[in-house]
Write an enzyme that holds these catalytic residues in place. Structure first.
Site, PDB file in Angstrom:
ATOM      1  N   ASP A 240      17.889   4.269  -8.483  1.00 29.45           N
ATOM      2  CA  ASP A 240      16.456   3.980  -8.352  1.00 29.45           C
ATOM      3  C   ASP A 240      15.739   4.485  -9.610  1.00 29.45           C
ATOM      4  O   ASP A 240      14.831   3.837 -10.140  1.00 29.45           O
ATOM      5  CB  ASP A 240      15.845   4.713  -7.141  1.00 29.45           C
ATOM      6  CG  ASP A 240      16.170   4.024  -5.826  1.00 29.45           C
ATOM      7  OD1 ASP A 240      16.535   2.836  -5.854  1.00 29.45           O
ATOM      8  OD2 ASP A 240      16.053   4.669  -4.769  1.00 29.45           O
TER       9      ASP A 240
ATOM     10  N   LYS B 268      19.191   9.129   2.213  1.00 30.33           N
ATOM     11  CA  LYS B 268      19.287   9.452   0.786  1.00 30.33           C
ATOM     12  C   LYS B 268      19.443  10.953   0.528  1.00 30.33           C
ATOM     13  O   LYS B 268      20.006  11.360  -0.482  1.00 30.33           O
ATOM     14  CB  LYS B 268      18.070   8.907   0.034  1.00 30.33           C
ATOM     15  CG  LYS B 268      18.116   7.392  -0.128  1.00 30.33           C
ATOM     16  CD  LYS B 268      16.977   6.882  -0.970  1.00 30.33           C
ATOM     17  CE  LYS B 268      17.057   5.367  -1.104  1.00 30.33           C
ATOM     18  NZ  LYS B 268      16.039   4.805  -1.989  1.00 30.33           N
TER      19      LYS B 268
HETATM   20  P1  NAP Z   1       8.912   7.491   2.424  1.00 31.99           P
HETATM   21  O1  NAP Z   1       9.741   8.603   1.901  1.00 31.99           O
HETATM   22  O2  NAP Z   1       8.801   7.315   3.890  1.00 31.99           O
HETATM   23  O3  NAP Z   1       7.433   7.691   1.803  1.00 31.99           O
HETATM   24  C1  NAP Z   1       6.378   6.918   2.208  1.00 31.99           C
HETATM   25  C2  NAP Z   1       5.125   7.229   1.365  1.00 31.99           C
HETATM   26  O4  NAP Z   1       4.142   6.262   1.728  1.00 31.99           O
HETATM   27  C3  NAP Z   1       4.511   8.586   1.621  1.00 31.99           C
HETATM   28  O5  NAP Z   1       3.884   9.043   0.473  1.00 31.99           O
HETATM   29  C4  NAP Z   1       3.462   8.267   2.703  1.00 31.99           C
HETATM   30  O6  NAP Z   1       2.362   9.167   2.733  1.00 31.99           O
HETATM   31  C5  NAP Z   1       2.979   6.928   2.212  1.00 31.99           C
HETATM   32  N1  NAP Z   1       2.391   6.128   3.277  1.00 31.99           N
HETATM   33  C6  NAP Z   1       3.038   5.591   4.339  1.00 31.99           C
HETATM   34  N2  NAP Z   1       2.170   4.889   5.090  1.00 31.99           N
HETATM   35  C7  NAP Z   1       0.957   4.989   4.490  1.00 31.99           C
HETATM   36  C8  NAP Z   1      -0.329   4.470   4.781  1.00 31.99           C
HETATM   37  N3  NAP Z   1      -0.542   3.712   5.858  1.00 31.99           N
HETATM   38  N4  NAP Z   1      -1.341   4.743   3.934  1.00 31.99           N
HETATM   39  C9  NAP Z   1      -1.137   5.498   2.845  1.00 31.99           C
HETATM   40  N5  NAP Z   1       0.054   6.034   2.503  1.00 31.99           N
HETATM   41  C10 NAP Z   1       1.105   5.766   3.328  1.00 31.99           C
HETATM   42  O7  NAP Z   1       9.413   6.089   1.867  1.00 31.99           O
HETATM   43  P2  NAP Z   1      10.114   5.821   0.459  1.00 31.99           P
HETATM   44  O8  NAP Z   1      11.582   5.987   0.570  1.00 31.99           O
HETATM   45  O9  NAP Z   1       9.406   6.625  -0.571  1.00 31.99           O
HETATM   46  O10 NAP Z   1       9.850   4.258   0.256  1.00 31.99           O
HETATM   47  C11 NAP Z   1       8.545   3.793  -0.039  1.00 31.99           C
HETATM   48  C12 NAP Z   1       8.581   2.314  -0.413  1.00 31.99           C
HETATM   49  O11 NAP Z   1       9.308   2.133  -1.623  1.00 31.99           O
HETATM   50  C13 NAP Z   1       9.270   1.437   0.624  1.00 31.99           C
HETATM   51  O12 NAP Z   1       8.497   0.265   0.773  1.00 31.99           O
HETATM   52  C14 NAP Z   1      10.603   1.094  -0.019  1.00 31.99           C
HETATM   53  O13 NAP Z   1      11.101  -0.166   0.420  1.00 31.99           O
HETATM   54  C15 NAP Z   1      10.198   1.034  -1.470  1.00 31.99           C
HETATM   55  N6  NAP Z   1      11.339   1.225  -2.382  1.00 31.99           N
HETATM   56  C16 NAP Z   1      11.605   0.205  -3.250  1.00 31.99           C
HETATM   57  C17 NAP Z   1      12.652   0.321  -4.127  1.00 31.99           C
HETATM   58  C18 NAP Z   1      12.931  -0.813  -5.071  1.00 31.99           C
HETATM   59  O14 NAP Z   1      14.013  -0.854  -5.687  1.00 31.99           O
HETATM   60  N7  NAP Z   1      11.996  -1.725  -5.246  1.00 31.99           N
HETATM   61  C19 NAP Z   1      13.446   1.473  -4.164  1.00 31.99           C
HETATM   62  C20 NAP Z   1      13.142   2.512  -3.280  1.00 31.99           C
HETATM   63  C21 NAP Z   1      12.076   2.378  -2.394  1.00 31.99           C
HETATM   64  P3  NAP Z   1       2.397  10.526   3.585  1.00 31.99           P
HETATM   65  O15 NAP Z   1       3.071  11.534   2.703  1.00 31.99           O
HETATM   66  O16 NAP Z   1       0.982  10.820   3.852  1.00 31.99           O
HETATM   67  O17 NAP Z   1       3.193  10.231   4.834  1.00 31.99           O
END
Ligand code: NAP
Length: 492
Positions: free
Chosen positions: A330, A294
């Site tokens: 998004d 992204k």
């Molecule tokens: P990302 O950039 O990798 O961010 C992950 C986030 O989750 C970070 O804040 C991370 O914290 C936190 N995290 C990961 N593992 C954790 C744990 N075990 N305990 C507590 N916090 C944890 O991922 P992203 O792109 O933001 O995506 C996040 C989620 O959103 C995914 O499940 C994705 O599928 C979903 N999503 C959904 C849509 C939709 O249309 N529904 C759209 C976009 C994304 P740290 O900073 O401490 O690492």
């Protein structure tokens, strides 16, 4: 043509699988190496029972099959079964000429010549499970020069390898009949867009008989892969990994419903730079972007929207006026289910759990609507950086209980609770009052522990599946200029 690979242990089971898939395919491949002993004799009559063109194959172990016999004995079996009315027989490219001379009693039979005399076409196949050989084009030309149908099944390891496979269409245009297959995750786009690789057919199966094979129903009903022609507009999604994506289920039926000759394909991408090359070559008219690209696409975009600039990430790219334009659906997909409550001022404060890529879009969307935001995150530094940029408050995820019931909206933006870790809950410690709206970005499962707890407390809940669908509909509009058909309700 879509060709169903049959790998059951009995002819009766192969026929069952064929009946189940008959309406999706125009030919089948009978893999006699998978048959149990005693079934081989029945294979001779298979083409009559199947009533469609059949490829006869006895694949050895080194090429992904189950036949343990030496080539001479294997060709002997093949020659006996080939007495049936098969349309094609597959013989590996390195089988020696002397192994194609078969002794039957006093008689010596030239297997190759006997097939040709009966009008059965020979497919000369080459397999590489490690990569794409440098001399691929030369190999195909050499196999074709013998008058046989060349078949190459190779394992692309990168986007550059995928480009090589798509180049076959133009480079070897004079070889009308050939089969080109890219295996594995990188190869899935070549299986779906087989015609754009110059391949006369693509294999499919119920049980992924070869790495990356899709089911016949998916190839036919979701992708309409056999209807792709030179005028078909190609769209897709890039990511790594990407095969889990639900976006094809949104876009392909949408294109079909508005009678747009277009297809939406998953592209496994290691190098965004290489993908842009492929996109210019095919061409690709627009694509969705998922993890981890992204941000990586930004340097290649000629224009970006205000949201992409603010958020620093782009999930949709469209080709407009000879330029790549980046947008972020998004952002709007998240706002859509909340729009009335944001405009009537019901949502004044929000707690956002997580500070990753998705969280950036959510925090900016809320801040742009004057919502007071607190970001809580496992790594406080990440929450702090996002909060500073967006003029929000921040805290450690460990302190989440302190915010219980104090906000109008709680948004869970981490991947915690996603299948297969469905019991996990990043909001543990937060007690819902029942008045706040709970929004989880996780879309699988539809009801996470976070949402279940909120629902039990009496909260209104919104699943990530709704956001996914809404952002997909907005992508569809960006791709086609049309609203997503209201008659469609994709299951994601
Ligand atoms: P990302 O950039 O990798 O961010 C992950 C986030 O989750 C970070 O804040 C991370 O914290 C936190 N995290 C990961 N593992 C954790 C744990 N075990 N305990 C507590 N916090 C944890 O991922 P992203 O792109 O933001 O995506 C996040 C989620 O959103 C995914 O499940 C994705 O599928 C979903 N999503 C959904 C849509 C939709 O249309 N529904 C759209 C976009 C994304 P740290 O900073 O401490 O690492």
């Amino acid at each position: 043509m879509l060709c169903l690979t049959l790998t059951e242990s009995t002819i009766a089971k192969d026929l069952e699988v064929l009946e189940r898939n008959r309406r999706f395919v125009s030919m089948s491949e009978l893999r006699v190496d998978c048959l149990a002993s005693g079934e081989m004799e029945k294979a001779v009559d298979f083409p009559k029972k199947a009533a469609m063109p059949i490829i006869l194959t006895c694949r050895r172990i080194s090429d992904g099959g189950k036949c343990e016999l030496a080539d001479k004995a294997r060709i002997e079996i093949l020659s006996r079964v080939a007495e049936g009315s098969f349309a094609y027989v597959d013989i590996e490219d390195d089988v020696k000429r002397r192994d194609l001379k078969i002794k039957r009693g006093e008689q010596s039979i030239d297997f190759e010549a006997s097939l040709k005399a009966r009008g059965i076409r020979i497919i000369r196949s080459f397999h590489d499970f490690e990569g794409v050989p440098a001399d691929l084009f030369g190999r195909i030309s050499k196999l074709a020069a013998r008058g046989d149908i060349p078949k190459v099944a190779v394992m692309p390891q990168s986007m550059l390898d995928v480009i090589t496979l798509f180049r076959i269409h133009d480079e070897l245009r004079e070889i009308k009949e050939k089969i080109v297959i890219g295996m594995g995750a990188y190869g899935v786009c070549t299986r779906i867009l087989y015609k754009r690789c110059g391949s006369m057919l693509s294999f499919c199966s119920d049980n992924e008989a070869a790495p990356g094979q899709l089911s016949a129903q998916t190839m036919k009903e979701l992708y309409h892969a056999d209807s792709v022609n030179d005028l078909t507009h190609i769209y897709g999604v890039i990511g790594n990994p990407v095969l889990q994506t639900k976006s094809p289920v949104i876009h392909n039926p949408g294109f079909h419903a508005i009678h747009y000759n277009a297809i939406y394909v998953p592209f496994q991408v290691d190098s965004v730079r290489a993908f842009f090359k492929l996109a210019e070559m095919l061409p690709v008219y627009g694509f969705s972007v998922t993890i981890p690209h992204k941000r990586n696409v930004l340097p290649y975009l000629g224009r970006i929207t205000r949201e992409v600039k603010q958020i620093g990430s782009c999930n949709t790219v469209v080709h407009i006026q000879s330029m790549w334009k980046g947008i972020n659906t998004d952002y709007y997909g998240f706002l859509e289910p909340l729009s009335s409550r944001l405009t009537d001022g019901t949502i004044k404060s929000a707690l956002v759990i997580g500070a990753g890529g998705a969280s950036r879009a959510i925090v900016w969307a809320l801040r742009n609507h004057d919502v007071k935001v607190t970001v809580v995150n496992r790594t406080v530094e990440h929450a702090k950086a996002l909060a500073m940029e967006t003029m929000s408050a921040y805290d450690s995820l460990d302190h989440i209980s302190a915010y219980s019931g104090s906000v109008d909206l709680v948004v869970q933006t981490t991947s915690v609770g996603m299948t297969p870790h469905e019991q996990d809950d990043a909001s543990k410690g937060y007690l819902f009052s029942g008045k706040e709206i709970a929004f989880d970005l996780v879309y699988k499962p539809r009801e996470t522990v976070f949402l279940r707890r909120a629902k039990e407390a009496g909260c209104r809940t919104i699943s990530g599946a709704l956001m996914l669908l809404e952002q997909g509909k907005l992508q569809f509009e960006a791709f086609t200029g049309y609203h997503y058909p209201s008659s469609l309700h994709p299951v994601i």
